[in-house]
Design an enzyme around this catalytic site. Structure first.
Site, mmCIF file in Angstrom:
data_model
loop_
_atom_site.group_PDB
_atom_site.id
_atom_site.type_symbol
_atom_site.label_atom_id
_atom_site.label_comp_id
_atom_site.label_asym_id
_atom_site.label_seq_id
_atom_site.Cartn_x
_atom_site.Cartn_y
_atom_site.Cartn_z
ATOM 1 N N GLU A 1 0.856 -1.196 0.000
ATOM 2 C CA GLU A 1 0.000 0.000 0.000
ATOM 3 C C GLU A 1 0.889 1.243 0.000
ATOM 4 O O GLU A 1 2.055 1.197 0.411
ATOM 5 C CB GLU A 1 -0.913 -0.005 1.230
ATOM 6 C CG GLU A 1 -0.186 0.177 2.563
ATOM 7 C CD GLU A 1 -0.889 1.172 3.478
ATOM 8 O OE1 GLU A 1 -1.336 2.223 2.993
ATOM 9 O OE2 GLU A 1 -0.970 0.899 4.685
ATOM 10 N N LYS B 1 27.569 -25.278 11.105
ATOM 11 C CA LYS B 1 28.392 -25.130 12.316
ATOM 12 C C LYS B 1 29.871 -25.162 11.962
ATOM 13 O O LYS B 1 30.673 -24.406 12.506
ATOM 14 C CB LYS B 1 28.057 -26.237 13.312
ATOM 15 C CG LYS B 1 26.774 -25.977 14.110
ATOM 16 C CD LYS B 1 26.530 -27.095 15.101
ATOM 17 C CE LYS B 1 25.305 -26.797 15.963
ATOM 18 N NZ LYS B 1 24.996 -27.929 16.868
#
Length: 600
Positions: free
Chosen positions: A203, A462
């Protein structure tokens, strides 16, 4: 080439009747189905003929999504489903599902029962339409079918308002609906994760506005209300039933309590009770403060604000009235406005946006003589104030959301053309993102690059993080691993994990290169010369001379051999694993230059 197509059926370079048709990877989705408050003829509804010229709408559309309960986003829904004809699923949040039919029925009563308008939906049509609704939770991924999925994000704005992500495979579109990036007294701020869609449809109501401090606006609002009632005037505050109404009620309730004021405050009959009920029912959708204090005190049970009776409008003396609807286009707010407009002591405060064609828009544009029904002219002598308590994002908020979601492209809807153009340039220049602003009926086609999503195992991530090699969004880098496909899904895992999952044994792959050396000495002596040379050159590497006469540099193995065709020359076999490819190539190049001359 895959593509995304977007056609606004409403709210294209306009505010009102929001309705956007999106085609993504062969799926067709309609976003919102609103009504324009500035028209009383067929123009009030979106032009659904753009959807398809052939066959039923249900066969063409995969689903309809409603962002929130405001009528400019859901007001045409019963007309679309029951009169035009659509039997497919309609998705909205639980609060929207609860509140939407109440507002639709309220508006139907005004349009049909009071104004006598034809070609309008009935009460039964509203009920039949709502049977097609599928309610969704925030952050819940909903599978519309095998390929199409949707997900709702918190939008602020009003209770239950949501932004929606529409996803087919690796392609995605985010539709914001109406949203607010700043928290207020009863709702939190809009939030979306870094979902990086192909397209963000946002919008742009306040595309050129940067709002001032909320605290200053609140102080100014209270001052104007207080001054008006002090001089014996009446204050009309047109609002929609839920949203800004609760925000301003909380503000006035607190002020009246603090100042010990006795002037009556009224709210449209029935709506306070309904609002209270729904805020209790959907308390998780409110902000943190209200959720925390709700057990001890319900912020929506007002001591100073009472239900309004139509007869009160003629009472002498000061009063404050919250009346619906918010744009003065019909209903109780318009009736009260007509009664009070002729007295200059009175004031009307417009706290939100008004679309063109409404009485609200006309008085904010400076008109003081209004032609009402039956050609009656109303002279406006009361004071008119506009104070933006609108729960729409301002220009700063829109830029913030675009930055947060990181889309490939942006498409502006729900705004005025000139203001949209300004924001379009700002987005393209500052964020380096393509931006579009189609008019109603205009189609924007965006090509998309096919991509395959790949999951990464936690173990591999990791390991990368432990090496300080975490990839950055702006500076992508390569991750080395093994790609596994299972059930049409790809995952990148470490080679050890891949072997384990697939039940395979490890086989080492080595590359070997032959380097010719002019050397008549024995193989063992040649190997010793190679070892001495590399030891002096590669001080940071582990260089070893093994008992079998071979030389190693890390995992690279070097062996001297005499070729049978020419015993006077030696061939050095240099072999390495793919992990040490750079080192293997470097050693090969170094040795091709030859060994240093041996002392005589």
């Amino acid at each position: 080439m895959p593509e995304i197509r977007v056609t606004p059926l409403g709210a294209g370079q306009d505010v009102g009747r929001s309705c956007i048709l999106v085609s993504i990877a062969g799926k067709n989705v309609m976003l919102d189905c609103g009504m324009h408050m500035g028209f009383n003829d067929d123009r009030r509804f979106p032009d659904f003929s753009y959807i398809t010229q052939n066959g039923r709408l249900t066969d063409f559309l995969d689903c309809v999504i409603i962002s929130h309960f405001h009528l400019d986003h859901c007001g045409a829904l019963p007309y679309f489903s029951e009169m035009v004809g659509y039997d497919g699923p309609i998705y909205m949040t639980h609060p929207t599902q609860a509140i939407c039919p109440i507002l639709l029925e309220d508006y139907r009563k005004i349009a049909v029962d009071k104004k006598g308008e034809a070609n309008f939906f009935t009460s039964q049509m509203i009920k039949d339409c709502m049977k097609k609704v599928v309610a969704v939770h925030l952050h819940q991924t909903v599978q519309v079918d095998d390929e199409l999925e949707i997900k709702a994000y918190y939008a602020g704005h009003v209770l239950g308002a949501a932004m929606f992500q529409i996803k087919v495979g690796s392609e995605s579109v985010v539709y914001t609906g109406d949203y607010n990036m700043t928290p207020d007294r009863h709702l939190g701020a809009a939030w979306i994760d870094k979902c990086r869609p192909n397209l963000l449809i946002t919008e742009s109501t306040y595309a050129t506005t940067i709002r001032d401090s909320k605290r200053c606006r609140e102080r100014d609002f209270l001052k104007k209300v207080h001054e008006t009632v002090e001089r014996g005037g009446k204050v009309l505050i047109p609002v929609f039933a839920l949203g800004r109404a609760q925000e301003l009620c909380i503000l006035l309730e607190t002020f009246w309590e603090r100042m010990n004021l006795k002037v009556p405050i009224y709210f449209s009959t029935g709506l306070t009770e309904k609002a209270n009920h729904y805020y209790k029912l959907f308390i998780p959708w409110t902000n943190q403060k209200i959720r925390k204090t709700f057990v001890q005190r319900n912020m929506f049970e007002f001591k100073h604000i009472k239900a309004f009776d139509r007869a009160f409008a003629d009472n002498p003396g000061p009063m404050v009235v919250f009346a619906t609807p918010g744009m003065l286009h019909a209903g109780q707010s318009l009736q009260i406005f007509r009664k009070w407009a002729g007295n200059e002591k009175n004031m009307v405060i417009m706290p939100g946006y008004c679309v063109q064609g409404t009485v609200g828009h006309k008085i904010l544009s400076g008109q003081r003589k209004l032609e009402m029904e039956g050609r009656q002219v109303l002279e406006v002598k009361m004071q008119v104030e506009y104070m933006s308590f609108s729960a729409h994002a301002d220009a700063k908020g829109i830029m913030q959301l675009v930055g947060q979601a990181e889309p490939e492209s942006v498409l502006l809807v729900h705004g005025e053309a000139k203001k949209m153009e300004f924001l379009k340039q700002k987005i393209e220049q500052e964020l380096r993102v393509n931006c579009y602003m189609p008019a109603n009926g205009e189609t924007v086609t965006l090509p998309t690059s096919p991509s395959i999503p790949v999951g990464i195992s936690l173990g591999l991530l990791k390991r990368e993080m432990a090496q300080g090699l975490l990839p950055e969004a702006k500076k992508p880098r390569l991750l080395h691993g093994t790609l596994i496909m299972k059930d049409s899904n790809f995952r990148l895992v470490s080679s050890e994990q891949a072997l384990k999952e697939l039940g395979l044994a490890e086989h080492q792959l080595r590359f070997t290169c032959r380097v010719h050396l002019h050397d008549t000495r024995k193989e063992q002596e040649t190997a010793l010369r190679v070892y001495s040379h590399l030891k002096s050159v590669l001080k940071d590497h582990c260089v070893q001379h093994l008992p079998d006469g071979s030389v190693t540099v890390e995992s690279v193995l070097l062996q001297a051999a005499a070729p049978s065709e020419d015993p006077g020359t030696k061939v050095l076999l240099v072999s390495w694993t793919y992990q040490d490819e750079e080192l293997g190539s470097f050693l090969t190049s170094l040795l091709k230059k030859g060994l240093p001359q041996a002392p005589s």
